[in-house]
Design an enzyme around this catalytic site. Structure first.
Site, PDB file in Angstrom:
ATOM      1  N   ARG A   1       5.642  -9.625  -1.547  1.00  0.00           N
ATOM      2  CA  ARG A   1       6.273  -9.520  -2.991  1.00  0.00           C
ATOM      3  C   ARG A   1       7.705  -9.766  -2.905  1.00  0.00           C
ATOM      4  O   ARG A   1       8.202 -10.420  -3.897  1.00  0.00           O
ATOM      5  CB  ARG A   1       6.067  -7.768  -3.424  1.00  0.00           C
ATOM      6  CG  ARG A   1       5.086  -7.348  -3.601  1.00  0.00           C
ATOM      7  CD  ARG A   1       4.415  -8.037  -4.697  1.00  0.00           C
ATOM      8  NE  ARG A   1       5.195  -7.840  -6.029  1.00  0.00           N
ATOM      9  CZ  ARG A   1       5.475  -6.619  -6.580  1.00  0.00           C
ATOM     10  NH1 ARG A   1       4.845  -5.550  -6.355  1.00  0.00           N
ATOM     11  NH2 ARG A   1       6.068  -6.669  -7.855  1.00  0.00           N
TER      12      ARG A   1
ATOM     13  N   HIS B   1       0.589  -8.364 -14.106  1.00  0.00           N
ATOM     14  CA  HIS B   1       1.437  -8.234 -13.008  1.00  0.00           C
ATOM     15  C   HIS B   1       1.503  -9.294 -12.136  1.00  0.00           C
ATOM     16  O   HIS B   1       0.904  -9.572 -10.959  1.00  0.00           O
ATOM     17  CB  HIS B   1       0.745  -7.068 -12.247  1.00  0.00           C
ATOM     18  CG  HIS B   1       1.618  -6.498 -11.213  1.00  0.00           C
ATOM     19  ND1 HIS B   1       3.002  -6.859 -11.177  1.00  0.00           N
ATOM     20  CD2 HIS B   1       1.725  -5.577 -10.340  1.00  0.00           C
ATOM     21  CE1 HIS B   1       3.638  -5.962 -10.100  1.00  0.00           C
ATOM     22  NE2 HIS B   1       2.729  -5.189  -9.713  1.00  0.00           N
TER      23      HIS B   1
ATOM     24  N   GLN C   1       2.911  -9.992  -8.498  1.00  0.00           N
ATOM     25  CA  GLN C   1       1.834  -9.357  -7.435  1.00  0.00           C
ATOM     26  C   GLN C   1       0.803 -10.419  -7.167  1.00  0.00           C
ATOM     27  O   GLN C   1       0.523 -10.425  -5.829  1.00  0.00           O
ATOM     28  CB  GLN C   1       1.315  -8.168  -7.722  1.00  0.00           C
ATOM     29  CG  GLN C   1       0.049  -7.572  -6.910  1.00  0.00           C
ATOM     30  CD  GLN C   1       0.848  -6.955  -5.698  1.00  0.00           C
ATOM     31  OE1 GLN C   1       1.741  -6.082  -5.865  1.00  0.00           O
ATOM     32  NE2 GLN C   1       0.232  -7.302  -4.577  1.00  0.00           N
TER      33      GLN C   1
ATOM     34  N   ARG D   1      10.077  -3.912 -16.010  1.00  0.00           N
ATOM     35  CA  ARG D   1       8.898  -3.404 -15.575  1.00  0.00           C
ATOM     36  C   ARG D   1       8.752  -1.939 -16.435  1.00  0.00           C
ATOM     37  O   ARG D   1       9.550  -1.084 -16.421  1.00  0.00           O
ATOM     38  CB  ARG D   1       9.108  -2.743 -13.955  1.00  0.00           C
ATOM     39  CG  ARG D   1       7.765  -1.873 -13.609  1.00  0.00           C
ATOM     40  CD  ARG D   1       8.063  -1.387 -12.113  1.00  0.00           C
ATOM     41  NE  ARG D   1       7.147  -0.673 -11.609  1.00  0.00           N
ATOM     42  CZ  ARG D   1       6.057  -1.381 -10.947  1.00  0.00           C
ATOM     43  NH1 ARG D   1       5.815  -2.437 -10.515  1.00  0.00           N
ATOM     44  NH2 ARG D   1       5.064  -0.150 -10.343  1.00  0.00           N
TER      45      ARG D   1
ATOM     46  N   CYS E   1      -2.532  -3.931  -4.200  1.00  0.00           N
ATOM     47  CA  CYS E   1      -1.395  -3.743  -4.386  1.00  0.00           C
ATOM     48  C   CYS E   1      -0.573  -2.816  -4.219  1.00  0.00           C
ATOM     49  O   CYS E   1       0.730  -2.910  -4.233  1.00  0.00           O
ATOM     50  CB  CYS E   1      -1.230  -4.328  -6.007  1.00  0.00           C
ATOM     51  SG  CYS E   1      -2.198  -3.069  -7.031  1.00  0.00           S
TER      52      CYS E   1
ATOM     53  N   ASP F   1      -7.486  -1.599  -6.770  1.00  0.00           N
ATOM     54  CA  ASP F   1      -6.523  -0.942  -7.243  1.00  0.00           C
ATOM     55  C   ASP F   1      -6.489   0.511  -7.605  1.00  0.00           C
ATOM     56  O   ASP F   1      -7.832   0.718  -7.596  1.00  0.00           O
ATOM     57  CB  ASP F   1      -5.953  -1.579  -8.576  1.00  0.00           C
ATOM     58  CG  ASP F   1      -4.710  -1.209  -8.891  1.00  0.00           C
ATOM     59  OD1 ASP F   1      -3.712  -0.610  -8.104  1.00  0.00           O
ATOM     60  OD2 ASP F   1      -4.360  -1.925  -9.964  1.00  0.00           O
TER      61      ASP F   1
END
Length: 313
Positions: free
Chosen positions: A297, A133, A136, A106, A269, A228
């Protein structure tokens, strides 16, 4: 379906059938977890978790998912290893690949996770980069499927920063899986045309569609509204500029009503900046499924690890 040994860097690399398989596996693992059952599919596996960026959901999901299936996760923060500093990414990848069975990354540049995957010799999973991502999206799609029973034909709207990693990844996933996906954003924050064209190609095959507009009325008929943060990690210097540009695109009760549907869900998210991209009222409303997404997740990340690395039970 056999995904053993595969990297998981972006959904561009996976067919609709493979994505559906991962969602089905995640649903099955979630059902087991709810019954108090865990497995040994990762028994004897050591997993390296590399984090350049801080994390709540990604770190916890990989850790709990790994332990649930009998594996050992090892957290490696940016101050713990030499990645790209005193040691090249290529060399780090080859060292870790000889000690670990799988590697999660990440961080910022997508090229780093690509180099890890090229040189490690073990499955590498993208926990988030500036461009994509993908874990997600699996969580989001599992959540949508739980609410509506399907993905195909669902009208998903993303509103806000239309060129960030979430908008990119939702567009890829929607194109692959036959959703009708709309990005509502100021033109300065539209995604790159090359990616848009690629995703429209996916949509042509799946029966979905991709639309990009500045018009906030385009939320009409949406089954799900997604947003987001307006300023991603590493862009803090642009915060004031982004707030000024994106304030008209806030998800509030008035925007939710524009869908014309009481069944519309709100997605994010997380973490959310309440009062910026979404109001407290919408985030806490019965329409909000953000904490279902957060839980999912873990189930979907567990599915990725099991599918690409796990032992048969």
């Amino acid at each position: 379906m056999n995904l053993k040994g595969r990297n998981f860097l972006t959904l561009k690399d996976f067919s609709p059938e493979e994505i559906a398989y991962l969602l089905d596996l995640a649903a099955a693992l979630k059902a087991e977890k709810k019954q108090g059952k865990t497995g040994n599919r990762l028994r004897g596996k050591n997993i390296a978790l590399i984090f350049e960026k801080t994390s709540t959901r990604t770190r916890c999901a990989f850790t709990v998912g790994c332990v649930d299936e009998g594996g050992h996760p090892e957290y490696l923060g940016s101050n713990d290893i030499q990645l790209g500093a005193k040691e090249t990414i290529e060399d780090t990848a080859r060292v870790l690949g000889r000690m670990f069975d799988g590697i999660e990354f990440r961080g910022f540049e997508h090229s780093k996770v690509e180099k890890l995957a090229q040189y490690a010799g073990v499955p590498v999973w993208n926990g988030l980069t500036d461009d994509y991502h993908p874990t997600q999206i699996l969580a989001d799609f599992l959540t949508i499927r739980e609410v509506f029973g399907t993905l195909k034909g669902i009208h998903l709207v993303f509103i806000g920063d239309g060129r960030n990693n979430m908008a990119n990844s939702l567009m890829i996933g929607s194109g692959k899986m036959g959703l009708h996906f709309t990005i509502i954003a100021p033109k300065a924050l539209w995604p790159g045309q090359e990616l848009v064209d690629l995703c429209r190609g996916y949509a042509a095959e799946s029966g979905g569609s991709i639309s990009i507009t500045e018009d906030r009325d385009a939320v009409a008929g949406a089954d799900a509204i997604y947003t987001d943060v307006w300023c991603s990690m590493g862009e803090e210097s642009k915060a004031a500029e982004r707030v000024a540009l994106l304030s008209p695109y806030q998800v509030n009760e008035a925007l939710m009503k524009k869908t014309g549907k009481e069944s519309t869900i709100f997605m994010h998210c997380l973490p959310a900046v309440r009062g910026n991209e979404v109001t407290h009222e919408v985030l806490e409303s019965p329409q909000s499924v953000v904490f279902d997404e957060a839980e999912n997740r873990m189930h979907t990340i567990k599915a990725v690890m099991v599918a690409t690395l796990g032992n048969e039970e």
